[in-house]
Design a protein around this motif. Structure first.
Motif, mmCIF file in Angstrom:
data_model
loop_
_atom_site.group_PDB
_atom_site.id
_atom_site.type_symbol
_atom_site.label_atom_id
_atom_site.label_comp_id
_atom_site.label_asym_id
_atom_site.label_seq_id
_atom_site.Cartn_x
_atom_site.Cartn_y
_atom_site.Cartn_z
ATOM 1 N N PHE A 197 0.839 -1.212 0.000
ATOM 2 C CA PHE A 197 0.000 0.000 0.000
ATOM 3 C C PHE A 197 0.870 1.256 0.000
ATOM 4 C CE2 PHE A 197 -2.437 -3.272 2.357
ATOM 5 C CZ PHE A 197 -3.345 -3.532 1.360
ATOM 6 N N GLN B 201 -4.195 2.036 -2.769
ATOM 7 C CA GLN B 201 -4.535 1.927 -1.341
ATOM 8 C C GLN B 201 -6.014 2.299 -1.130
ATOM 9 O OE1 GLN B 201 -2.228 4.642 1.017
ATOM 10 N NE2 GLN B 201 -2.075 3.205 2.719
ATOM 11 N N GLY B 202 -6.655 1.591 -0.204
ATOM 12 C CA GLY B 202 -8.086 1.809 -0.006
ATOM 13 C C GLY B 202 -8.414 3.006 0.867
ATOM 14 N N ASN C 229 -10.930 -8.415 1.598
ATOM 15 C CA ASN C 229 -9.940 -7.568 0.936
ATOM 16 C C ASN C 229 -8.770 -8.478 0.588
ATOM 17 O OD1 ASN C 229 -8.137 -5.618 0.151
ATOM 18 N ND2 ASN C 229 -7.874 -4.729 2.189
ATOM 19 N N LYS D 286 -13.010 3.102 7.315
ATOM 20 C CA LYS D 286 -13.646 2.775 6.028
ATOM 21 C C LYS D 286 -15.086 3.278 5.995
ATOM 22 C CE LYS D 286 -9.974 0.396 5.592
ATOM 23 N NZ LYS D 286 -8.880 0.392 4.671
ATOM 24 N N PHE E 72 -13.533 -2.652 -3.164
ATOM 25 C CA PHE E 72 -12.507 -3.014 -4.142
ATOM 26 C C PHE E 72 -13.126 -3.771 -5.318
ATOM 27 C CE2 PHE E 72 -10.383 -3.059 0.063
ATOM 28 C CZ PHE E 72 -9.653 -1.892 -0.124
ATOM 29 N N ARG F 289 -6.198 -5.079 -8.321
ATOM 30 C CA ARG F 289 -7.285 -4.579 -7.482
ATOM 31 C C ARG F 289 -7.373 -3.056 -7.590
ATOM 32 N NH1 ARG F 289 -6.995 -3.644 -1.044
ATOM 33 N NH2 ARG F 289 -6.297 -1.641 -1.882
#
Ligand code: GLN
Length: 381
Positions: free
Chosen positions: A16, A33-34, A170, A232, A316, A361
Protein backbone atom coordinates in the motif's frame (compact mmCIF):
# COMPACT_ATOMS: atom_id res chain seq x y z
CA UNK A 1 26.63 -0.35 12.37
CA UNK A 2 25.55 -2.67 15.14
CA UNK A 3 24.60 -6.10 13.83
CA UNK A 4 20.84 -6.64 14.08
CA UNK A 5 19.15 -9.92 13.35
CA UNK A 6 15.97 -9.05 11.50
CA UNK A 7 12.80 -10.39 13.06
CA UNK A 8 11.11 -10.31 9.66
CA UNK A 9 13.88 -11.02 7.16
CA UNK A 10 11.51 -11.71 4.25
CA UNK A 11 9.33 -8.67 4.81
CA UNK A 12 9.63 -5.55 2.68
CA UNK A 13 7.57 -2.35 2.67
CA UNK A 14 3.81 -2.92 2.49
CA UNK A 15 2.42 -2.78 -1.06
CA UNK A 16 0.00 0.00 0.00
CA UNK A 17 2.86 2.35 0.82
CA UNK A 18 4.78 1.36 -2.30
CA UNK A 19 1.87 1.91 -4.70
CA UNK A 20 0.58 5.10 -3.07
CA UNK A 21 4.10 6.55 -3.20
CA UNK A 22 4.40 5.59 -6.87
CA UNK A 23 1.00 7.15 -7.63
CA UNK A 24 2.01 10.39 -6.01
CA UNK A 25 5.44 10.43 -7.66
CA UNK A 26 3.83 9.90 -11.09
CA UNK A 27 0.77 12.06 -10.47
CA UNK A 28 -1.32 8.97 -11.34
CA UNK A 29 -4.93 8.47 -10.24
CA UNK A 30 -4.53 6.47 -7.06
CA UNK A 31 -6.92 3.52 -7.03
CA UNK A 32 -4.39 1.42 -5.13
CA UNK A 33 -4.53 1.93 -1.34
CA UNK A 34 -8.09 1.81 -0.01
CA UNK A 35 -9.19 5.31 1.01
CA UNK A 36 -11.72 7.91 -0.12
CA UNK A 37 -10.74 10.88 -2.28
CA UNK A 38 -13.69 12.89 -0.90
CA UNK A 39 -14.06 14.29 2.58
CA UNK A 40 -15.88 12.71 5.49
CA UNK A 41 -19.16 14.19 6.71
CA UNK A 42 -18.97 17.85 7.88
CA UNK A 43 -21.24 16.92 10.81
CA UNK A 44 -18.70 14.37 11.96
CA UNK A 45 -15.90 16.94 11.73
CA UNK A 46 -18.06 19.39 13.69
CA UNK A 47 -18.58 16.73 16.36
CA UNK A 48 -14.81 16.25 16.71
CA UNK A 49 -14.43 19.99 17.01
CA UNK A 50 -17.19 20.13 19.61
CA UNK A 51 -15.55 17.37 21.65
CA UNK A 52 -12.25 19.26 21.55
CA UNK A 53 -13.88 22.51 22.59
CA UNK A 54 -15.65 20.71 25.42
CA UNK A 55 -12.25 19.74 26.73
CA UNK A 56 -12.08 16.05 25.78
CA UNK A 57 -8.39 16.37 25.07
CA UNK A 58 -6.73 14.15 27.64
CA UNK A 59 -6.24 10.37 27.68
CA UNK A 60 -9.31 8.31 27.03
CA UNK A 61 -9.83 5.31 29.31
CA UNK A 62 -7.46 2.52 28.25
CA UNK A 63 -10.27 0.45 26.71
CA UNK A 64 -11.88 3.45 25.02
CA UNK A 65 -14.50 6.13 25.70
CA UNK A 66 -17.44 4.38 27.36
CA UNK A 67 -20.10 6.15 25.27
CA UNK A 68 -18.51 4.76 22.12
CA UNK A 69 -18.23 1.24 23.53
CA UNK A 70 -21.92 1.43 24.47
CA UNK A 71 -22.96 2.52 20.97
CA UNK A 72 -20.91 -0.35 19.48
CA UNK A 73 -22.56 -2.85 21.83
CA UNK A 74 -26.02 -1.55 20.85
CA UNK A 75 -25.26 -1.69 17.15
CA UNK A 76 -23.87 -5.21 17.41
CA UNK A 77 -26.85 -6.49 19.34
CA UNK A 78 -29.28 -4.84 16.95
CA UNK A 79 -27.59 -6.11 13.79
CA UNK A 80 -26.25 -9.51 14.83
CA UNK A 81 -28.04 -10.42 18.06
CA UNK A 82 -24.90 -10.82 20.18
CA UNK A 83 -24.64 -9.09 23.54
CA UNK A 84 -21.18 -7.69 24.31
CA UNK A 85 -20.49 -6.08 27.66
CA UNK A 86 -18.93 -2.66 26.88
CA UNK A 87 -17.10 -2.81 30.21
CA UNK A 88 -15.19 -6.01 29.55
CA UNK A 89 -15.69 -7.11 25.94
CA UNK A 90 -15.10 -4.12 23.65
CA UNK A 91 -11.87 -2.17 23.18
CA UNK A 92 -11.30 0.85 20.94
CA UNK A 93 -8.11 0.52 18.90
CA UNK A 94 -5.91 2.63 16.67
CA UNK A 95 -7.53 1.17 13.54
CA UNK A 96 -8.14 -2.37 12.39
CA UNK A 97 -4.47 -3.20 11.88
CA UNK A 98 -3.61 -2.57 15.54
CA UNK A 99 -6.58 -4.65 16.66
CA UNK A 100 -5.43 -7.53 14.46
CA UNK A 101 -1.85 -7.32 15.69
CA UNK A 102 -2.96 -7.12 19.31
CA UNK A 103 -5.35 -10.07 19.04
CA UNK A 104 -2.68 -12.25 17.43
CA UNK A 105 -0.01 -11.26 19.92
CA UNK A 106 -2.39 -11.87 22.84
CA UNK A 107 -2.89 -15.56 22.11
CA UNK A 108 -0.28 -16.92 19.69
CA UNK A 109 2.72 -18.68 21.26
CA UNK A 110 5.82 -20.06 19.51
CA UNK A 111 4.94 -22.98 17.21
CA UNK A 112 1.19 -22.34 17.35
CA UNK A 113 -0.29 -22.73 13.90
CA UNK A 114 -2.60 -20.14 12.35
CA UNK A 115 -4.62 -20.83 9.23
CA UNK A 116 -5.04 -17.95 6.80
CA UNK A 117 -6.65 -17.81 3.38
CA UNK A 118 -4.71 -16.22 0.58
CA UNK A 119 -4.88 -13.73 -0.95
CA UNK A 120 -4.69 -12.38 2.62
CA UNK A 121 -4.45 -8.81 3.88
CA UNK A 122 -0.76 -8.23 4.35
CA UNK A 123 -0.60 -7.62 8.10
CA UNK A 124 -1.75 -11.10 9.20
CA UNK A 125 1.32 -13.21 8.48
CA UNK A 126 3.99 -10.84 9.89
CA UNK A 127 2.12 -10.58 13.21
CA UNK A 128 1.89 -14.38 13.46
CA UNK A 129 5.59 -14.79 12.63
CA UNK A 130 6.68 -12.15 15.14
CA UNK A 131 5.00 -14.20 17.87
CA UNK A 132 6.88 -17.29 16.72
CA UNK A 133 3.70 -18.75 15.26
CA UNK A 134 3.54 -20.75 12.06
CA UNK A 135 1.46 -19.53 9.13
CA UNK A 136 -0.54 -22.24 7.37
CA UNK A 137 -1.92 -20.66 4.26
CA UNK A 138 -4.52 -22.00 1.90
CA UNK A 139 -4.44 -20.42 -1.55
CA UNK A 140 -7.81 -19.51 -3.05
CA UNK A 141 -8.43 -19.08 -6.76
CA UNK A 142 -10.22 -16.56 -8.92
CA UNK A 143 -12.88 -15.79 -9.94
CA UNK A 144 -14.81 -16.84 -6.82
CA UNK A 145 -12.03 -17.47 -4.28
CA UNK A 146 -14.24 -19.97 -2.43
CA UNK A 147 -12.79 -21.73 0.61
CA UNK A 148 -12.44 -25.51 0.10
CA UNK A 149 -13.31 -26.58 3.63
CA UNK A 150 -12.08 -30.15 3.11
CA UNK A 151 -8.63 -28.62 2.52
CA UNK A 152 -8.95 -26.59 5.71
CA UNK A 153 -9.75 -29.78 7.57
CA UNK A 154 -6.50 -31.28 6.33
CA UNK A 155 -4.54 -28.34 7.75
CA UNK A 156 -5.99 -28.72 11.23
CA UNK A 157 -3.98 -30.60 13.86
CA UNK A 158 -3.12 -30.37 17.57
CA UNK A 159 -1.05 -27.23 17.00
CA UNK A 160 -3.80 -25.26 15.23
CA UNK A 161 -4.60 -22.30 17.45
CA UNK A 162 -6.42 -19.84 15.22
CA UNK A 163 -8.20 -19.37 11.92
CA UNK A 164 -8.24 -15.86 10.43
CA UNK A 165 -11.29 -14.94 8.37
CA UNK A 166 -12.08 -11.76 6.47
CA UNK A 167 -15.52 -11.05 5.08
CA UNK A 168 -16.27 -8.96 3.05
CA UNK A 169 -12.85 -9.82 1.77
CA UNK A 170 -9.94 -7.57 0.94
CA UNK A 171 -8.65 -7.81 -1.82
CA UNK A 172 -11.09 -10.14 -3.62
CA UNK A 173 -14.45 -8.53 -2.65
CA UNK A 174 -15.95 -11.97 -1.97
CA UNK A 175 -18.04 -12.76 1.12
CA UNK A 176 -18.62 -15.72 3.40
CA UNK A 177 -21.94 -17.50 2.80
CA UNK A 178 -24.09 -19.43 5.23
CA UNK A 179 -22.63 -22.71 3.89
CA UNK A 180 -19.15 -21.47 4.83
CA UNK A 181 -20.36 -20.73 8.34
CA UNK A 182 -21.85 -24.23 8.62
CA UNK A 183 -18.60 -25.83 7.45
CA UNK A 184 -16.54 -23.66 9.77
CA UNK A 185 -18.79 -24.42 12.75
CA UNK A 186 -18.54 -28.16 12.12
CA UNK A 187 -14.74 -27.94 11.80
CA UNK A 188 -14.05 -26.08 15.03
CA UNK A 189 -16.67 -27.85 17.14
CA UNK A 190 -14.99 -29.48 20.15
CA UNK A 191 -11.60 -28.08 19.11
CA UNK A 192 -9.57 -25.43 20.93
CA UNK A 193 -9.37 -23.20 17.89
CA UNK A 194 -9.86 -19.44 18.10
CA UNK A 195 -11.14 -17.24 15.29
CA UNK A 196 -9.91 -13.81 14.33
CA UNK A 197 -12.58 -12.28 12.13
CA UNK A 198 -11.61 -9.18 10.22
CA UNK A 199 -14.96 -7.51 9.50
CA UNK A 200 -13.86 -3.98 8.66
CA UNK A 201 -16.06 -3.95 5.52
CA UNK A 202 -19.16 -5.27 7.37
CA UNK A 203 -21.46 -2.51 6.06
CA UNK A 204 -20.15 -2.59 2.49
CA UNK A 205 -22.13 -5.52 1.18
CA UNK A 206 -24.25 -5.56 -1.96
CA UNK A 207 -27.11 -7.19 -3.86
CA UNK A 208 -29.14 -8.04 -0.77
CA UNK A 209 -26.45 -10.32 0.66
CA UNK A 210 -26.12 -10.81 4.42
CA UNK A 211 -22.99 -10.09 6.39
CA UNK A 212 -22.26 -13.30 8.28
CA UNK A 213 -20.58 -11.78 11.30
CA UNK A 214 -19.17 -14.25 13.82
CA UNK A 215 -21.40 -12.34 16.25
CA UNK A 216 -24.46 -14.02 14.70
CA UNK A 217 -23.39 -17.53 15.71
CA UNK A 218 -22.99 -18.15 19.47
CA UNK A 219 -20.60 -21.12 19.07
CA UNK A 220 -18.34 -19.05 16.83
CA UNK A 221 -18.80 -15.79 18.73
CA UNK A 222 -17.53 -17.45 21.93
CA UNK A 223 -14.17 -18.16 20.29
CA UNK A 224 -13.79 -15.02 18.19
CA UNK A 225 -12.00 -11.73 18.18
CA UNK A 226 -14.04 -9.53 15.83
CA UNK A 227 -12.21 -6.55 14.39
CA UNK A 228 -13.91 -3.54 12.82
CA UNK A 229 -12.96 -0.05 11.75
CA UNK A 230 -14.44 3.44 11.55
CA UNK A 231 -11.99 4.62 8.91
CA UNK A 232 -13.65 2.77 6.03
CA UNK A 233 -17.33 3.35 6.85
CA UNK A 234 -16.92 7.01 7.80
CA UNK A 235 -14.49 7.90 4.98
CA UNK A 236 -11.82 8.89 7.48
CA UNK A 237 -9.00 6.34 7.22
CA UNK A 238 -6.56 8.95 8.51
CA UNK A 239 -8.21 8.98 11.90
CA UNK A 240 -7.08 5.42 12.60
CA UNK A 241 -9.87 4.43 14.95
CA UNK A 242 -11.34 0.93 15.05
CA UNK A 243 -12.29 -1.62 17.64
CA UNK A 244 -12.16 -5.22 18.76
CA UNK A 245 -14.93 -7.26 20.37
CA UNK A 246 -14.35 -10.57 22.11
CA UNK A 247 -15.74 -12.54 25.03
CA UNK A 248 -14.28 -11.33 28.34
CA UNK A 249 -11.77 -14.21 28.71
CA UNK A 250 -10.19 -13.23 25.39
CA UNK A 251 -10.58 -9.48 25.80
CA UNK A 252 -8.78 -9.68 29.12
CA UNK A 253 -5.67 -11.00 27.34
CA UNK A 254 -6.14 -8.51 24.49
CA UNK A 255 -6.07 -5.56 26.88
CA UNK A 256 -2.88 -6.75 28.56
CA UNK A 257 -1.15 -6.05 25.23
CA UNK A 258 -3.25 -3.08 24.11
CA UNK A 259 -2.41 -1.08 27.25
CA UNK A 260 1.31 -1.22 26.50
CA UNK A 261 1.10 -0.99 22.73
CA UNK A 262 -0.99 2.18 22.44
CA UNK A 263 -2.47 2.61 25.93
CA UNK A 264 -5.49 4.54 24.59
CA UNK A 265 -6.79 6.06 21.37
CA UNK A 266 -7.52 9.66 20.26
CA UNK A 267 -10.17 10.97 22.68
CA UNK A 268 -12.19 13.64 20.81
CA UNK A 269 -12.65 11.41 17.78
CA UNK A 270 -14.11 8.69 19.98
CA UNK A 271 -16.68 11.13 21.42
CA UNK A 272 -17.57 12.29 17.92
CA UNK A 273 -18.02 8.78 16.54
CA UNK A 274 -20.16 7.83 19.54
CA UNK A 275 -22.54 10.66 18.56
CA UNK A 276 -22.39 9.83 14.87
CA UNK A 277 -23.36 6.20 15.52
CA UNK A 278 -26.65 7.35 17.06
CA UNK A 279 -28.02 7.80 13.56
CA UNK A 280 -28.07 4.32 12.05
CA UNK A 281 -28.42 5.74 8.55
CA UNK A 282 -24.76 6.78 8.92
CA UNK A 283 -23.76 3.13 8.60
CA UNK A 284 -26.78 1.39 7.14
CA UNK A 285 -26.77 3.82 4.20
CA UNK A 286 -23.24 2.86 3.18
CA UNK A 287 -24.18 -0.22 1.15
CA UNK A 288 -26.27 1.88 -1.23
CA UNK A 289 -23.69 4.66 -1.34
CA UNK A 290 -20.93 2.28 -2.39
CA UNK A 291 -23.16 0.08 -4.58
CA UNK A 292 -23.70 3.09 -6.85
CA UNK A 293 -19.96 3.63 -7.08
CA UNK A 294 -19.36 -0.07 -7.72
CA UNK A 295 -21.96 -0.22 -10.49
CA UNK A 296 -20.71 2.97 -12.10
CA UNK A 297 -17.11 1.80 -12.10
CA UNK A 298 -18.00 -1.70 -13.32
CA UNK A 299 -20.12 -0.29 -16.15
CA UNK A 300 -17.22 1.87 -17.26
CA UNK A 301 -14.72 -0.97 -17.10
CA UNK A 302 -16.96 -3.18 -19.21
CA UNK A 303 -15.76 -1.13 -22.17
CA UNK A 304 -12.15 -2.11 -21.41
CA UNK A 305 -10.21 -5.30 -22.07
CA UNK A 306 -10.07 -6.03 -18.34
CA UNK A 307 -12.34 -8.82 -17.17
CA UNK A 308 -14.33 -7.91 -14.09
CA UNK A 309 -14.29 -10.35 -11.19
CA UNK A 310 -17.38 -10.54 -8.95
CA UNK A 311 -17.73 -7.86 -6.25
CA UNK A 312 -20.12 -8.74 -3.43
CA UNK A 313 -18.63 -6.54 -0.72
CA UNK A 314 -15.83 -4.12 0.29
CA UNK A 315 -14.88 -1.15 -1.91
CA UNK A 316 -12.51 -3.01 -4.14
CA UNK A 317 -12.98 -4.21 -7.68
CA UNK A 318 -10.57 -6.82 -8.98
CA UNK A 319 -9.98 -7.45 -12.65
CA UNK A 320 -8.22 -10.13 -14.64
CA UNK A 321 -5.94 -8.86 -17.41
CA UNK A 322 -5.17 -12.23 -19.01
CA UNK A 323 -6.68 -11.01 -22.28
CA UNK A 324 -4.18 -8.13 -22.37
CA UNK A 325 -0.75 -9.48 -21.47
CA UNK A 326 1.26 -12.25 -19.78
CA UNK A 327 3.30 -9.79 -17.73
CA UNK A 328 3.61 -10.39 -13.98
CA UNK A 329 1.00 -8.44 -12.06
CA UNK A 330 3.66 -6.51 -10.12
CA UNK A 331 5.26 -5.34 -13.40
CA UNK A 332 1.97 -4.71 -15.11
CA UNK A 333 0.54 -2.60 -12.28
CA UNK A 334 3.65 -0.40 -12.40
CA UNK A 335 3.36 -0.11 -16.18
CA UNK A 336 -0.34 0.82 -15.98
CA UNK A 337 0.54 3.50 -13.43
CA UNK A 338 3.43 4.85 -15.52
CA UNK A 339 2.01 4.62 -19.02
CA UNK A 340 -1.71 5.08 -18.39
CA UNK A 341 -1.72 7.01 -15.11
CA UNK A 342 -3.81 4.70 -12.90
CA UNK A 343 -2.32 3.03 -9.80
CA UNK A 344 -3.68 -0.34 -8.62
CA UNK A 345 -2.62 -3.15 -6.31
CA UNK A 346 -1.19 -6.38 -7.80
CA UNK A 347 -3.01 -9.20 -6.02
CA UNK A 348 0.08 -11.46 -5.94
CA UNK A 349 1.25 -9.21 -3.07
CA UNK A 350 -1.30 -11.00 -0.91
CA UNK A 351 0.03 -14.50 -1.65
CA UNK A 352 3.06 -15.65 0.33
CA UNK A 353 4.31 -17.81 -2.52
CA UNK A 354 3.94 -15.03 -5.08
CA UNK A 355 1.05 -16.81 -6.85
CA UNK A 356 0.08 -14.61 -9.76
CA UNK A 357 -3.34 -15.02 -11.36
CA UNK A 358 -2.89 -11.81 -13.37
CA UNK A 359 -5.32 -9.88 -11.24
CA UNK A 360 -5.23 -6.20 -10.23
CA UNK A 361 -7.29 -4.58 -7.48
CA UNK A 362 -8.82 -1.11 -7.84
CA UNK A 363 -10.41 0.90 -5.02
CA UNK A 364 -13.69 2.58 -6.03
CA UNK A 365 -14.16 4.75 -2.91
CA UNK A 366 -13.66 7.76 -5.17
CA UNK A 367 -15.64 10.68 -6.58
CA UNK A 368 -17.52 9.89 -9.77
CA UNK A 369 -15.27 12.21 -11.78
CA UNK A 370 -12.19 10.35 -10.50
CA UNK A 371 -13.71 7.00 -11.48
CA UNK A 372 -14.68 8.36 -14.92
CA UNK A 373 -11.19 9.70 -15.51
CA UNK A 374 -9.67 6.39 -14.43
CA UNK A 375 -12.02 4.43 -16.68
CA UNK A 376 -11.12 6.65 -19.68
CA UNK A 377 -7.50 5.80 -19.09
CA UNK A 378 -8.06 2.08 -18.43
CA UNK A 379 -10.07 1.68 -21.64
CA UNK A 380 -6.89 2.57 -23.52
CA UNK A 381 -4.89 -0.29 -21.96
N1 GLN B 1 -6.94 -1.50 3.98
C1 GLN B 1 -6.34 -0.63 3.01
C2 GLN B 1 -6.28 -1.30 1.67
O1 GLN B 1 -6.52 -2.46 1.54
C3 GLN B 1 -4.93 -0.25 3.32
C4 GLN B 1 -4.55 -0.21 4.73
C5 GLN B 1 -3.10 0.11 4.87
O2 GLN B 1 -2.53 0.78 4.02
N2 GLN B 1 -2.53 -0.41 5.89
O3 GLN B 1 -5.94 -0.67 0.71
Amino acid sequence: MIPVVSKLPQTGTTIFTVMSALASELGAINLSQGFADYDCSPELIALVNKAMKEGHNQYAPMAGVMALRERIAEKTEKLYGAVYNPETEITITAGGTQAIFTAISAVIHPNDEVIIFEPAFDCYAPAIKLMGGVVKSLALEPPNYRIAWDMVKRLINQKTKMIILNSPHNPTATILHKEDIDELSALVKNQDILILSDEVYEHLIYDGETHHSMARYPDLQQRSFIVASFGKPFHATGWKVGYCMAPAYLMNEFRKIHQFLVFAVNTPIQYAIAEHLKNEENYLGLAEFFREKRDHFRKGLEQSRFKLLPCSGSYFQSVSYRAITDEKDADFSIRVAKEFGVASIPVSAFYSKGIDHHVLRFCFAKRQETLDKAVDRLIRV
